[in-house]
Every structure is written in C-alpha cells, then in structure tokens.
Design a protein around this motif. Sequence first.
Motif, mmCIF file in Angstrom:
data_model
loop_
_atom_site.group_PDB
_atom_site.id
_atom_site.type_symbol
_atom_site.label_atom_id
_atom_site.label_comp_id
_atom_site.label_asym_id
_atom_site.label_seq_id
_atom_site.Cartn_x
_atom_site.Cartn_y
_atom_site.Cartn_z
ATOM 1 N N LEU B 39 0.833 -1.205 0.000
ATOM 2 C CA LEU B 39 0.000 0.000 0.000
ATOM 3 C C LEU B 39 0.861 1.247 0.000
ATOM 4 C CD1 LEU B 39 -3.003 -0.690 2.412
ATOM 5 C CD2 LEU B 39 -3.016 -0.557 -0.052
ATOM 6 N N LYS B 40 1.902 1.202 0.864
ATOM 7 C CA LYS B 40 2.799 2.365 0.954
ATOM 8 C C LYS B 40 3.500 2.603 -0.378
ATOM 9 C CE LYS B 40 3.717 2.519 5.859
ATOM 10 N NZ LYS B 40 4.558 1.954 6.886
ATOM 11 N N MET B 41 3.924 1.498 -1.014
ATOM 12 C CA MET B 41 4.614 1.630 -2.304
ATOM 13 C C MET B 41 3.682 2.216 -3.360
ATOM 14 S SD MET B 41 7.019 -1.693 -2.598
ATOM 15 C CE MET B 41 7.535 -1.488 -4.274
ATOM 16 N N GLY B 42 2.439 1.749 -3.344
ATOM 17 C CA GLY B 42 1.442 2.262 -4.286
ATOM 18 C C GLY B 42 1.214 3.752 -4.082
ATOM 19 N N GLU B 43 1.034 4.120 -2.802
ATOM 20 C CA GLU B 43 0.803 5.537 -2.479
ATOM 21 C C GLU B 43 1.981 6.399 -2.905
ATOM 22 O OE1 GLU B 43 -0.085 5.953 1.682
ATOM 23 O OE2 GLU B 43 -1.959 4.872 1.442
ATOM 24 N N TYR B 143 -5.799 0.077 -4.739
ATOM 25 C CA TYR B 143 -6.528 1.298 -5.077
ATOM 26 C C TYR B 143 -5.924 2.437 -4.261
ATOM 27 C CZ TYR B 143 -10.654 -0.871 -7.321
ATOM 28 O OH TYR B 143 -11.516 -1.524 -8.164
ATOM 29 N N VAL B 144 -5.572 3.508 -4.922
ATOM 30 C CA VAL B 144 -5.121 4.701 -4.201
ATOM 31 C C VAL B 144 -6.103 5.823 -4.546
ATOM 32 C CG1 VAL B 144 -3.250 6.362 -3.875
ATOM 33 C CG2 VAL B 144 -2.705 3.974 -4.293
ATOM 34 N N ARG B 145 -6.776 6.313 -3.513
ATOM 35 C CA ARG B 145 -7.742 7.392 -3.749
ATOM 36 C C ARG B 145 -7.150 8.727 -3.338
ATOM 37 N NH1 ARG B 145 -12.842 4.754 -4.419
ATOM 38 N NH2 ARG B 145 -12.623 2.623 -3.663
ATOM 39 N N GLY B 146 -7.532 9.760 -4.048
ATOM 40 C CA GLY B 146 -7.032 11.089 -3.706
ATOM 41 C C GLY B 146 -7.977 12.171 -4.171
ATOM 42 N N LEU B 147 -7.677 13.393 -3.750
ATOM 43 C CA LEU B 147 -8.518 14.538 -4.090
ATOM 44 C C LEU B 147 -7.656 15.622 -4.708
ATOM 45 C CD1 LEU B 147 -10.701 15.489 -1.006
ATOM 46 C CD2 LEU B 147 -11.527 14.923 -3.268
ATOM 47 N N ILE B 148 -8.181 16.281 -5.727
ATOM 48 C CA ILE B 148 -7.496 17.476 -6.205
ATOM 49 C C ILE B 148 -8.295 18.654 -5.665
ATOM 50 C CG2 ILE B 148 -6.940 18.854 -8.243
ATOM 51 C CD1 ILE B 148 -6.073 16.394 -9.626
ATOM 52 N N GLU B 149 -7.607 19.470 -4.885
ATOM 53 C CA GLU B 149 -8.304 20.570 -4.207
ATOM 54 C C GLU B 149 -7.816 21.916 -4.710
ATOM 55 O OE1 GLU B 149 -9.207 19.103 0.296
ATOM 56 O OE2 GLU B 149 -7.154 19.659 -0.181
ATOM 57 N N ASP B 150 -8.742 22.882 -4.695
ATOM 58 C CA ASP B 150 -8.376 24.255 -5.005
ATOM 59 C C ASP B 150 -8.133 24.955 -3.665
ATOM 60 O OD1 ASP B 150 -8.098 26.801 -5.872
ATOM 61 O OD2 ASP B 150 -10.150 27.051 -6.602
ATOM 62 N N ILE B 158 -11.938 17.420 -7.020
ATOM 63 C CA ILE B 158 -12.040 16.355 -8.031
ATOM 64 C C ILE B 158 -11.570 15.056 -7.391
ATOM 65 C CG2 ILE B 158 -11.287 15.570 -10.316
ATOM 66 C CD1 ILE B 158 -10.628 18.592 -10.891
ATOM 67 N N ASN B 159 -12.437 14.047 -7.413
ATOM 68 C CA ASN B 159 -12.092 12.743 -6.834
ATOM 69 C C ASN B 159 -11.330 11.895 -7.842
ATOM 70 O OD1 ASN B 159 -13.359 12.707 -4.168
ATOM 71 N ND2 ASN B 159 -15.241 13.018 -5.353
ATOM 72 N N LEU B 160 -10.213 11.349 -7.394
ATOM 73 C CA LEU B 160 -9.409 10.498 -8.274
ATOM 74 C C LEU B 160 -9.255 9.110 -7.656
ATOM 75 C CD1 LEU B 160 -6.465 12.917 -9.162
ATOM 76 C CD2 LEU B 160 -8.450 12.445 -10.541
ATOM 77 N N LEU B 161 -9.227 8.118 -8.495
ATOM 78 C CA LEU B 161 -8.948 6.756 -8.028
ATOM 79 C C LEU B 161 -7.938 6.139 -8.987
ATOM 80 C CD1 LEU B 161 -9.383 3.998 -6.634
ATOM 81 C CD2 LEU B 161 -11.455 3.742 -7.971
ATOM 82 N N TRP B 162 -6.781 5.761 -8.436
ATOM 83 C CA TRP B 162 -5.750 5.127 -9.248
ATOM 84 C C TRP B 162 -5.782 3.640 -8.947
ATOM 85 C CZ3 TRP B 162 -3.042 9.055 -11.791
ATOM 86 C CH2 TRP B 162 -3.128 10.327 -11.213
ATOM 87 N N ASP B 176 -5.256 1.854 -14.324
ATOM 88 C CA ASP B 176 -6.437 2.632 -14.711
ATOM 89 C C ASP B 176 -6.542 3.854 -13.811
ATOM 90 O OD1 ASP B 176 -8.795 3.402 -15.924
ATOM 91 O OD2 ASP B 176 -10.053 1.897 -14.949
ATOM 92 N N LEU B 177 -7.173 4.888 -14.331
ATOM 93 C CA LEU B 177 -7.430 6.093 -13.528
ATOM 94 C C LEU B 177 -8.897 6.445 -13.680
ATOM 95 C CD1 LEU B 177 -6.846 8.822 -12.056
ATOM 96 C CD2 LEU B 177 -6.077 9.718 -14.239
ATOM 97 N N GLU B 178 -9.553 6.670 -12.542
ATOM 98 C CA GLU B 178 -10.948 7.124 -12.591
ATOM 99 C C GLU B 178 -11.002 8.559 -12.127
ATOM 100 O OE1 GLU B 178 -13.847 4.698 -10.604
ATOM 101 O OE2 GLU B 178 -13.310 2.930 -11.776
ATOM 102 N N ILE B 179 -11.513 9.434 -12.983
ATOM 103 C CA ILE B 179 -11.699 10.833 -12.597
ATOM 104 C C ILE B 179 -13.186 11.027 -12.364
ATOM 105 C CG2 ILE B 179 -11.354 13.248 -13.280
ATOM 106 C CD1 ILE B 179 -9.189 12.210 -15.255
ATOM 107 N N GLU B 180 -13.558 11.339 -11.135
ATOM 108 C CA GLU B 180 -14.970 11.474 -10.743
ATOM 109 C C GLU B 180 -15.787 10.255 -11.202
ATOM 110 O OE1 GLU B 180 -16.768 13.590 -8.862
ATOM 111 O OE2 GLU B 180 -14.977 14.718 -8.311
#
Lengths: 246, 214
Positions: B39-43, B143-150, B158-162, B176-180
Amino acid sequence: MTKKYKFLFVKFITALFILNGCSNSTKFASENKDPFEKINRNVFQFNKYVDQKIISPISKTYVKKVPAKIRSGVSNHLQWMDTPNTIINSALQTDMENTILASAKFLLNGLTLGFYDLDKGETVIKKRDFGSTLARLNVSEGPFLMVPLIGPKTTRDLTGTILDRQNMATLSSNSIDDLSLAEVPINIIDKRSKMSKTLDNIYLSADPYVKVRSFYLQNRRNEIYSEKYIENKNNDLDAEFEKLLD
Amino acid sequence: MQNLKSFWIRKKISRFLSYTFLIFVIFNVNITKSFSDNLKMGESTIQQMIIEAQKHAIDTIKLEPNERSLKIELLNKKYINLDFMSKATTGSFWKKASETQKEKYKAALLKQIVLTIEEHLNTLATLSYKPTKSERRGKKLIYVRGLIEDPNKKKPNINLLWKLAANKNGSFLILDLEIEGISLVSSQKAEAVSILRKNRGNFDILLNKMTRDN
C-alpha cells in the motif's frame, strides 16, 4: 399551459415510460443499451455541427470578453436557480441532510440572488433531480438517447428533466418562468465554456459518439447509484483486471 | 499411570496448539506487513508521479506543444502499464492483432492518454493533491484514492482513483485512472471495441481512426 399542450405533455411522458419499460427491466443496464444508435448518431452529428458553428464560438468569446469574476457570478446564479429541484428531489428521496443543507444554502445565497456564494463553497450539496428520484424508485434506466440541442440522456433522465422543468414552471410565477427561459442559452454557454477542452478532445477521438455515451453513462450512474453499485462495478472490473494480469 | 498418560497427552496438545498459534501469528504479521508495504509503495508511486507532473507542468509551460507532449509521453511511460491498458481496452480482439498492429495501437493509446493529461496539466499545477485512502483489492490490485483541491475553494474538489499493480520488477504501475468515477480504461474500451466489432476485428481501421486527427 393550455389544455391541448397539457394533454400532449402527458402523452409524451407516458410514451417515454413505455419506451423505458419495454426495453429492459434490469436496474443496472449494460453500457451498450443503445437500440436507437443509428438515429442517435445522426442527432449527435447535428448537435456537433451546432456546437462547432454556433455554441463554441460564442462560448470562446464569452470567456475572452467577460471577466472571470462575472462568469463565476453567472455560474453561481445558475446553480442557485437549480437548487429548488435539488431540495424537492432530496426530500422525495428521503435524504433529509441534503434537503436541509440545500434549503439553507438556497435561502442564504438568495440574499444575492445566488450571484455570490456567501457560503464560499463550505457546504457540499449533492445535486438531485427527478431522474435520480426515478432511479431510487427502481425505474429502469431505459435506452440511451441523443436529444437534439440537449445532448446525451437516458429515457429515464429525459423524463426526469422534463418533469423538473414542469416542476419549476408550476412553482414559480410567470415572470420567473420567463427569466428561467432566458437563462437556458446562458446556461448552455456557461456549461460549454467549462467543458471546452474536454469537448474538443472528445471530437478528436476515434469515435466521439461512443466516447460521449460512455462518459455520460459512467458519470450519471456514479451520481445516481449507491456505493453498493459502485462496489459491485469495481469488483467486476477487478476480476477482469486480475485475469489480464495473470 | 492413567493420570500420567492424560497429562502427557494434554501437554502434547497444548504444545501443538501453541506452535500452531505462533505460526499463525508469524504468517499473519508477514502478510499484514507485506500488505501495508504494498500500500505504501502504491501511495508513494502516485505521490512521486504527481510531484513530477506538477514540476513538469511548470517547467514546460513555455515549450512548444509538441515538445511538451513528448516530455509528458516519457513521464507516462515511467508510470503507466501500457501493455496492460492496451489489452484491457481491446478485450478479446487483442489476441487477433499482429505484433506491428499491437505496437501501433500502444503508441496511439499513449497519445490519447497524453492528450487527456495535457488537458488537466495546467489545472494540476495550480491545485493541490491530497491522498485520501488506499486499499488492497484481491491478490494483486491496489486502489489509491485522492482529491485534487483548489486552495482558494473556488473550484469543486475532483475525486481520483488510481488502480495499480506491481510489475515483474516489483515496482507499481498504473492500470487505470478514474476521474470522478469515469474510468479511462472503460471509456477507451467502449470506443475501441465498438469500432472493432463493426469492422470485424480489423485493427487497421481502428488505428486509422485513432491517428486520423492527432
């Protein structure tokens, strides 16, 4: 609305429901549920032509000439005008938290007619429409449709959009109704300006029609369905990915 | 005598149970450790890629579009499992393609990914990325989830899932990458398979369409 138009409207909605019902009764339809693909592709070409010849140039001028602050104000106002639909549909979907938050935000921003977000984006409201209420009632998605000048919809969502407009017309006075009609082109320009790069890239793809359909269906399903649906979808994709990795 | 025998059996059983427990603990600790390591390596792969992409966006802002694209291509090759994506986006048709067609498809797909990234690159440079949650899925996926914030909160998050998996060298690559919630692989697959089906699996027609306007 005159009697004749009311009758036609009811007939149209009934036709959409029948179309919806006869196609497929499963709740989670597959991506390729597109029995009207031929007609849809022609409508897509028409929409693309209108977009490239009329809407896109206007939206580019809009972005160039109108300062960002005013554009943001217009965008806020359009979102605010749409909030009553979210309030009604959140209540219908028994999502009380969203109903209360949306109502509070609507009243607060009403002080500026929605042009300025007094809440500064702190409160996140989930947009709800009649299409999502119908989904909650287990109405099937129905076939995919490309609607002239409106764009991609499923029959369920098209029914929802019409009922939402009807809702607003019933709730508001004539003057507000006229105002919201005037807002339709502004809304289109505003949305187009925000999606400018995405749409231009879609037009460059190998099959823009399929890309639009895929984007629309994925996005709409994620908006509407519960976490359980997303989890199921991810499980299916995971199994497919693991098989390919072997 | 009987007592001594039962004492002996009990002792044996308890020793057996203790060993089993010990083995279980060691095995479990190892598995958990390897899970969390993965998990750490993925992140960190995603973090590293975001940092490089943001730096890249700023460094290349004055470059010609073609030069910029070329640099993004290199960045993509480093972090994306292009072989996997090509297979995943063409389904059963992949096996029917010749080696040349496969290579051409990979290049065309890479160009499309570069276009998508370019579309968001300048936005990414001004916004901040925040990892939110990571999880292990099945035997191989992460799965690594993250947020793009202003930072100014003018734009919505924007929700991202790698989706990642380790390659043969043990380093993690993006599948794969999921944007929203919109998956890059699913949309590309819908498009490619639709064209291939209509043209009886003819890869050349797909390749012509993909490279037509690029």
